[in-house]
Write an enzyme that holds these catalytic residues in place. Structure first.
Site, PDB file in Angstrom:
ATOM      1  CG  ASN A  72      -5.405  22.604   9.105  1.00 31.58           C
ATOM      2  OD1 ASN A  72      -5.306  21.391   9.106  1.00 31.58           O
ATOM      3  ND2 ASN A  72      -4.389  23.411   8.779  1.00 31.58           N
ATOM      4  CG  ASP A 111      -3.196  30.004   3.390  1.00 29.41           C
ATOM      5  OD1 ASP A 111      -2.184  29.499   2.868  1.00 29.41           O
ATOM      6  OD2 ASP A 111      -4.350  29.707   3.053  1.00 29.41           O
ATOM      7  CE  LYS A 167      -5.697  30.950  30.133  1.00 33.59           C
ATOM      8  NZ  LYS A 167      -6.329  30.183  31.198  1.00 33.59           N
ATOM      9  CG  ASP A 222       2.416  29.253  -1.208  1.00 33.50           C
ATOM     10  OD1 ASP A 222       2.875  28.091  -1.372  1.00 33.50           O
ATOM     11  OD2 ASP A 222       1.278  29.588  -1.577  1.00 33.50           O
ATOM     12  CB  ILE A 223       5.823  25.381   1.927  1.00 37.40           C
ATOM     13  CG1 ILE A 223       5.713  25.898   3.358  1.00 37.40           C
ATOM     14  CG2 ILE A 223       6.928  24.338   1.801  1.00 37.40           C
ATOM     15  CD1 ILE A 223       5.246  24.875   4.366  1.00 37.40           C
ATOM     16  CG  PHE A 225      -3.114  17.417  -2.074  1.00 34.57           C
ATOM     17  CD1 PHE A 225      -1.857  16.897  -2.317  1.00 34.57           C
ATOM     18  CD2 PHE A 225      -4.184  16.541  -1.944  1.00 34.57           C
ATOM     19  CE1 PHE A 225      -1.661  15.533  -2.428  1.00 34.57           C
ATOM     20  CE2 PHE A 225      -4.008  15.185  -2.054  1.00 34.57           C
ATOM     21  CZ  PHE A 225      -2.752  14.666  -2.300  1.00 34.57           C
ATOM     22  CE  LYS A 262      -0.681  27.983  -3.634  1.00 33.28           C
ATOM     23  NZ  LYS A 262      -0.506  27.676  -2.211  1.00 33.28           N
TER      24      LYS A 262
HETATM   25  O1  PMT Z   1      -4.697  15.094   6.408  1.00 27.46           O
HETATM   26  P1  PMT Z   1      -6.026  14.471   6.040  1.00 27.46           P
HETATM   27  O2  PMT Z   1      -7.015  14.539   7.185  1.00 27.46           O
HETATM   28  O3  PMT Z   1      -5.882  13.098   5.450  1.00 27.46           O
HETATM   29  O4  PMT Z   1      -6.677  15.374   4.892  1.00 27.46           O
HETATM   30  C1  PMT Z   1      -6.086  15.453   3.643  1.00 27.46           C
HETATM   31  C2  PMT Z   1      -6.087  16.898   3.118  1.00 27.46           C
HETATM   32  C3  PMT Z   1      -7.521  17.340   2.875  1.00 27.46           C
HETATM   33  C4  PMT Z   1      -5.393  17.838   4.086  1.00 27.46           C
HETATM   34  C5  PMT Z   1      -5.289  16.861   1.765  1.00 27.46           C
HETATM   35  O5  PMT Z   1      -5.878  15.960   0.876  1.00 27.46           O
HETATM   36  C6  PMT Z   1      -5.218  18.241   1.111  1.00 27.46           C
HETATM   37  O6  PMT Z   1      -6.079  18.621   0.351  1.00 27.46           O
HETATM   38  N1  PMT Z   1      -4.133  18.995   1.440  1.00 27.46           N
HETATM   39  C7  PMT Z   1      -3.949  20.396   1.022  1.00 27.46           C
HETATM   40  C8  PMT Z   1      -4.712  21.255   1.959  1.00 27.46           C
HETATM   41  C9  PMT Z   1      -4.527  22.720   1.708  1.00 27.46           C
HETATM   42  O7  PMT Z   1      -4.142  23.392   2.596  1.00 27.46           O
HETATM   43  O8  PMT Z   1      -4.726  23.143   0.486  1.00 27.46           O
HETATM   44  P2  PMT Z   1      -4.562  24.700   0.053  1.00 27.46           P
HETATM   45  O9  PMT Z   1      -5.491  24.839  -1.100  1.00 27.46           O
HETATM   46  O10 PMT Z   1      -4.710  25.635   1.171  1.00 27.46           O
HETATM   47  O11 PMT Z   1      -3.070  24.775  -0.432  1.00 27.46           O
HETATM   48  C10 PMT Z   1      -2.664  24.495  -1.780  1.00 27.46           C
HETATM   49  C11 PMT Z   1      -1.304  23.872  -1.803  1.00 27.46           C
HETATM   50  O12 PMT Z   1      -0.354  24.806  -1.317  1.00 27.46           O
HETATM   51  C12 PMT Z   1      -1.180  22.650  -0.943  1.00 27.46           C
HETATM   52  O13 PMT Z   1      -0.355  21.733  -1.643  1.00 27.46           O
HETATM   53  C13 PMT Z   1      -0.497  23.154   0.331  1.00 27.46           C
HETATM   54  O14 PMT Z   1       0.315  22.140   0.934  1.00 27.46           O
HETATM   55  C14 PMT Z   1       0.376  24.286  -0.230  1.00 27.46           C
HETATM   56  N2  PMT Z   1       0.606  25.390   0.688  1.00 27.46           N
HETATM   57  C15 PMT Z   1      -0.422  26.130   1.164  1.00 27.46           C
HETATM   58  C16 PMT Z   1      -0.166  27.218   1.980  1.00 27.46           C
HETATM   59  C17 PMT Z   1       1.179  27.509   2.330  1.00 27.46           C
HETATM   60  N3  PMT Z   1       1.458  28.512   3.133  1.00 27.46           N
HETATM   61  N4  PMT Z   1       2.166  26.738   1.871  1.00 27.46           N
HETATM   62  C18 PMT Z   1       1.907  25.700   1.056  1.00 27.46           C
HETATM   63  O15 PMT Z   1       2.825  25.001   0.638  1.00 27.46           O
END
Ligand code: PMT
Length: 417
Positions: free
Chosen positions: A210, A279, A289, A310-311, A327, A345
């Protein structure tokens, strides 16, 4: 809790009989987690050897302004910039006078002039010298310049006199030093942060990833270290330098990140999941390949994806989880989805990030977010990620301390702004 963890202290030692106590002071400061670099005046070397102080501080001792070898390793200006604090113990009447006069004729006085760090002195001298009007005037001038004095104490002196001028005991100086830093909002806390995106292999050539640059997570790591925390940063592949005083662990995939987080959770007070974790990952990674099949006219290649762990949810599911901040990067219904993630979460806080706006979020240098707790929403205005990180940490530290207070009082949880 190590009260001086991550703190960089330049300890100046000047030529007085109390110099022998500097050895114990170094031991106490390093025991509290400080990184200590010693600067000795030539007179100090008559009272205690540089070798002793080097052995105790585990760092080379700096002696001369014009020592080319020492300058090559860490020059005096670099040392002045490196310091979070310059502490001079003992500080003789002569050193105090030279500092008050703005002298820069040896390494220690030059460093004191060059540094932006706070300076503290632990005076040590004969009671008559301390009471002398000139010494008193010099000390007043230094205090007006925001140079702080630790002591002196009163009592019997090495020369047989009794009166003021004794250096404070090393324990007292170390305690006052820790007090100076106790205002740092994350002093003594262990913070674990994830940053960047993850990569999920399709075959030896291709992967799913991403747009995360890691900038937001790295800014949080830098600001956490500056706020006194001991910081571990688990980073997906990014093009960023490791912030100073931060331990960085590089990972590639979501499963690597998951493992790495759980390997390092022991003793963590605050976990911040800023990484954009994939995800899903391909159900199978092709060993070779994937080729276009000339026999098959189909324009479609199907790749089956399976869920990654999901960490952040696996951290909050622990029996005794740390304080957890997530976030939520969303393109629409940002606050709604973020609030849902907070609840689903089981996060303590969620930072809602509107990534529909190209000027903020992924890859940009700026961000604009809303912090959501169980009982509040706090928008942070558009600013550089460095500034946003500092503001976020103010809120995180406040809510962490509120929760600690509530936990300690075994009352019901809830974080108020
Ligand atoms: O890295 P930059 O370019 O500075 O950009 C910053 C950012 C936009 C990446 C950052 O500010 C941000 O929003 N990070 C979270 C991005 C995200 O994947 O969000 P999510 O809504 O998919 O996930 C929600 C939360 O679950 C996040 O805290 C994520 O770290 C966590 N997660 C998600 C999926 C997963 N399999 N495991 C997780 O722990």
């Amino acid at each position: 809790m190590l009260q001086l963890s991550n703190k960089r202290i330049v300890l100046g030692v000047t030529g007085g009989i109390a110099a022998y106590k500097s050895a114990e002071l170094i031991r106490l400061l390093t025991k509290q987690g400080a990184d200590v670099r010693v600067v000795m005046t030539s007179a100090a070397c008559e009272f205690i050897t540089p070798l002793t102080l080097q052995a105790l501080s585990h760092n080379p001792v700096h002696l001369d302004l014009l020592d080319t070898r020492a300058e090559a390793a860490m020059g005096h200006i670099e040392l002045a910039r490196w310091a979070d604090l310059v502490l001079v113990a003992p500080a003789t009447a002569d050193f105090i006078a030279r500092l008050a006069g703005g002298h820069a004729d040896d390494l220690l006085t030059t460093l004191c002039l060059a540094t932006n760090a706070p300076i503290c002195l632990a005076p040590a001298m004969n009671q008559g010298m301390w009471r002398d009007a000139v010494t008193q005037q010099n000390c007043e001038e230094l205090e007006e310049r925001n140079i702080q004095l630790f002591g002196p104490d009163e009592g019997s002196q090495a020369c047989g006199d009794i009166g003021p001028g004794r250096m404070l005991e090393p324990e007292q100086i170390a305690a006052k030093t820790a007090e100076l830093f106790s205002m740092d909002i994350l002093t003594g806390l262990k913070v674990l942060i994830t940053a960047g995106g993850t990569r999920e292999d399709i075959d030896p050539v291709r992967y799913i990833c991403n747009h995360s640059s890691g900038k937001m997570g790295y800014a949080l790591a830098e600001a956490s270290a500056a706020a006194g925390a001991s910081v571990t940063l688990i980073s997906g592949p990014v093009q960023l330098a490791t912030p100073e005083r931060v331990e960085r662990i590089d990972v590639i995939s979501a499963r690597d990140m998951h493992q790495s987080v759980h390997d390092r959770l022991a003793g963590v007070d605050i976990f911040i999941g800023c990484a954009a974790v994939s995800d899903y990952r391909p159900a199978e990674v092709a060993g070779e390949k994937i080729k276009k099949d000339p026999e098959n006219g189909s324009e479609v290649l199907e790749i089956k994806l399976v869920r990654n762990p999901d960490i952040i949810a696996s951290v909050t599911a622990l029996d005794q989880p740390p304080f957890v901040v997530g976030f939520a990067a969303e393109t629409h219904n940002v606050l709604g989805y973020a609030t849902d993630k907070l609840r689903r979460k089981k996060l303590d806080l969620v930072v809602a990030n509107d990534i529909g706006d190209r000027e903020i979020g992924f890859g940009s240098d700026c961000n604009e977010v809303t912090v959501i707790g169980k009982e509040f929403e706090e928008p942070l205005p558009r600013a550089s990620k460095t500034v946003v990180a500092r503001q976020l940490l103010q809120i995180i530290a406040r809510c962490f301390k509120d929760k600690q207070g509530v936990t300690n009082n075994t009352e019901s949880a809830g974080c108020l702004p």
